[in-house]
Design a protein around this motif. Structure first.
Motif, PDB file in Angstrom:
ATOM      1  N   ARG A 295       0.827  -1.203   0.000  1.00 50.48           N
ATOM      2  CA  ARG A 295       0.000   0.000   0.000  1.00 50.48           C
ATOM      3  C   ARG A 295       0.866   1.260   0.000  1.00 50.48           C
ATOM      4  NH1 ARG A 295      -1.938   3.976   2.964  1.00 50.48           N
ATOM      5  NH2 ARG A 295      -0.698   3.389   4.778  1.00 50.48           N
ATOM      6  N   ARG A 296       2.031   1.171   0.598  1.00 48.57           N
ATOM      7  CA  ARG A 296       2.892   2.352   0.679  1.00 48.57           C
ATOM      8  C   ARG A 296       3.425   2.773  -0.691  1.00 48.57           C
ATOM      9  NH1 ARG A 296       4.774  -0.591   5.446  1.00 48.57           N
ATOM     10  NH2 ARG A 296       3.844   0.354   7.295  1.00 48.57           N
TER      11      ARG A 296
ATOM     12  N   THR B  86       1.539   3.029  -3.197  1.00 45.42           N
ATOM     13  CA  THR B  86       0.446   3.805  -3.784  1.00 45.42           C
ATOM     14  C   THR B  86      -0.137   4.686  -2.678  1.00 45.42           C
ATOM     15  OG1 THR B  86      -1.013   1.916  -3.352  1.00 45.42           O
ATOM     16  CG2 THR B  86      -0.155   2.144  -5.580  1.00 45.42           C
ATOM     17  N   PRO B  87       0.525   5.809  -2.371  1.00 48.91           N
ATOM     18  CA  PRO B  87       0.155   6.629  -1.214  1.00 48.91           C
ATOM     19  C   PRO B  87      -1.249   7.215  -1.269  1.00 48.91           C
ATOM     20  CG  PRO B  87       1.775   7.758  -2.599  1.00 48.91           C
ATOM     21  CD  PRO B  87       1.691   6.348  -3.093  1.00 48.91           C
ATOM     22  N   THR B  88      -1.876   7.239  -2.450  1.00 45.88           N
ATOM     23  CA  THR B  88      -3.234   7.779  -2.538  1.00 45.88           C
ATOM     24  C   THR B  88      -4.277   6.793  -2.040  1.00 45.88           C
ATOM     25  OG1 THR B  88      -3.445   6.996  -4.825  1.00 45.88           O
ATOM     26  CG2 THR B  88      -2.612   9.240  -4.505  1.00 45.88           C
TER      27      THR B  88
END
Length: 329
Positions: free
Chosen positions: A103-104, A106-108
């Motif tokens: 997930r990190r 894709t910070p959005t």
């Protein structure tokens, strides 16, 4: 935005003197599930690598979501979700650690969105387990979860259900269909015509490094001159021999009261059966004509051998698989 999710013309990929892909043309509209069907060594994984920019083309043009997958890789990558045949994660890692780390990238994407995805792909109960403890089907669901982080516009799945049991395969199918329903484009490679038939809007058959044919699953099945299985059930007490059918030697009595036969000319045989039944007053209670078996269609489409492409040295496949993992990480 390009009108096509994938637009490929005259694509060739060579490993030295070996031609993995020779001249591939491929057009895929947005919002479809399309399948690449072919035997081992046909070039399916090489095509996937080229589409995502993990392997440079030797000739031709590729537009993936309107982008050149090599020159515009930075812009394209966040819009893609890719599931390779093997992800190659360290087996000691826990599922939740991999998902959180992913997930990190894709910070959005919020934590709640990832949690919803984990529930949707049904890996909630796996989160505290190490990869080494997972079954093949569980591992594939983890791979697919990671590919779906960020709701990619294009999801590319390279043989996502190979080796899975029927229950795990159906779960993966359900996930794939949900992606199309939300508007994503899905491309999957597979050996299984059953899978292609169940999921795909359109199918491309890759053999010997070229697309040999394409169409909807129904169009491909109808194009194969394979024998059909016909059966009928006579009314109680009627003797089938009185019909005097010209194909009678192939008739077989079934335990459920039906008589069945295989024929490459089902229309002519059924016409003869009905004409003779009408002339003799023979009453038929049920009549069916089954389509060609999935195995028969597959064999006709791709042949019974694995193609000369299987003779390609194993190091080529191992090396470009390693490069793919590095470039997409």
């Amino acid at each position: 935005m390009s009108e096509l999710a994938l637009d490929v013309h005259d694509l060739a990929v060579h490993y030295g003197k070996f031609e993995a892909l020779k001249s591939v043309d491929l057009s895929v509209a947005y919002g479809q599930i399309v399948g690449i069907l072919g035997p081992n060594g046909a070039g399916k994984s090489t095509l996937v690598d080229a589409l995502v920019g993990a392997h440079r083309k030797s000739a031709g043009t590729i537009r993936t979501l309107g982008c050149d997958p090599v020159k515009e890789a930075a812009a394209l990558r966040p819009r893609l979700g890719v599931v390779l045949q093997s992800a190659g994660f360290p087996p000691g890692l826990r599922v939740k650690d991999i998902v959180r780390s992913w997930r990190r990238y894709t910070p959005t994407v919020t934590v709640d969105e990832v949690n919803n995805l984990v529930r949707d792909v049904e890996i909630t109960r796996l989160m505290n387990r190490p990869l080494s403890s997972l079954s093949g089907g569980e591992l594939r669901r983890v791979d697919i979860t990671l590919a779906l982080v960020g709701s990619p516009e294009l999801l590319i799945l390279d043989e996502p259900t190979t080796g899975l049991d029927p229950t795990s395969r159906q779960r993966v199918w359900d996930v794939i269909v949900r992606q199309r329903d939300r508007g994503a484009t899905v491309l999957l490679t597979s050996h299984y015509l059953e899978e292609i038939e169940a999921l795909c809007d359109r199918v491309f058959v890759l053999r010997g490094g070229v697309i040999s044919t394409s169409g909807t699953p129904g169009e491909l099945a109808r194009s194969i001159p394979s024998p059909r299985r016909c059966s009928f059930r006579p009314a109680s007490g009627r003797n089938v021999s009185q019909l005097g059918l010209s194909f009678g030697e192939g008739l077989e009595s079934q335990s459920d009261g039906y008589w069945a036969w295989s024929t490459p000319t089902p229309a002519a045989d059924v016409r003869e059966l009905m004409e003779r039944a009408q002339r003799t007053g023979f009453e038929i209670e049920d009549l069916t004509v089954a389509p060609a078996t999935l195995q028969a269609v597959y064999s006709a489409l791709v042949g019974t051998d694995a193609d000369s492409h299987q003779a390609a040295p194993a190091r080529h496949h191992a090396e470009h698989s390693r490069q793919t993992e590095e470039k997409l990480s």
